[in-house]
Motif scaffolding. Sequence first.
Motif: not given
Length: 230
Positions: A108-109, A195, A199
Amino acid sequence: MKQLSAEQIEQLYLFVQNNGVHYYDLQTELVDHLANHIESQWAYNQNPDFEDALSFAYSGFEKNSFTTLVAARTKALLKKHISFVRSCFVSFFTFPKLIVTVALFFSLHSIFLIDTEVPIFQLSVLALQLMCLAKFNLTKKHFEKRLKQKEKVWLLEQLVYKSTTMPATLFITGISFQFTDNFNGPGVVAQWVLSGIFTLVFLHNYIVIYIIPNRAEEYLRDTYPEYDLV
């Protein structure tokens, strides 16, 4: 001591159901209570007629007591359900599942680092959330189908198959999207924070929508030893 017949026990189940208790586990709890009260009356030769004994036993409950019991039992099982979800959630922060959690976080980051005019992060998150929503709706339909096929429904079964996680996580998604829009390209700290948020959101959705329904039968047997007998 005179005991209730099987037919009278069935009448008690019907009586409890007609008074607003629709879950089999709660019905059984109330039927046991009423049956014990009736048989205690008969032991002392009080109210020998079944209907009279039932009316007297029911009068011992306060007004709306059945509803109160349902609410209390629902609260207790919801607490148990949340505890089970929490234990599944914590397992993703221990090996070997921790590897999946870390991979999801950095995936995601890394999307934040893609320099493009297209909001790739938002589109990726939206796609994943829509997948969760689709699975959520399928699970609800599966439960509704089970209801039509089953005569007896358990309260915990309702909690497992009709989770309210999606509205909450979609709300979080909307707030986070607004956050990224306002900052027009989040900074380094915001990237890490968002992020982390997503998560946690995805892990929660995966547990509630995939893991728990797949383990529902095992979960219900652990809670109700008689689950396979009815």
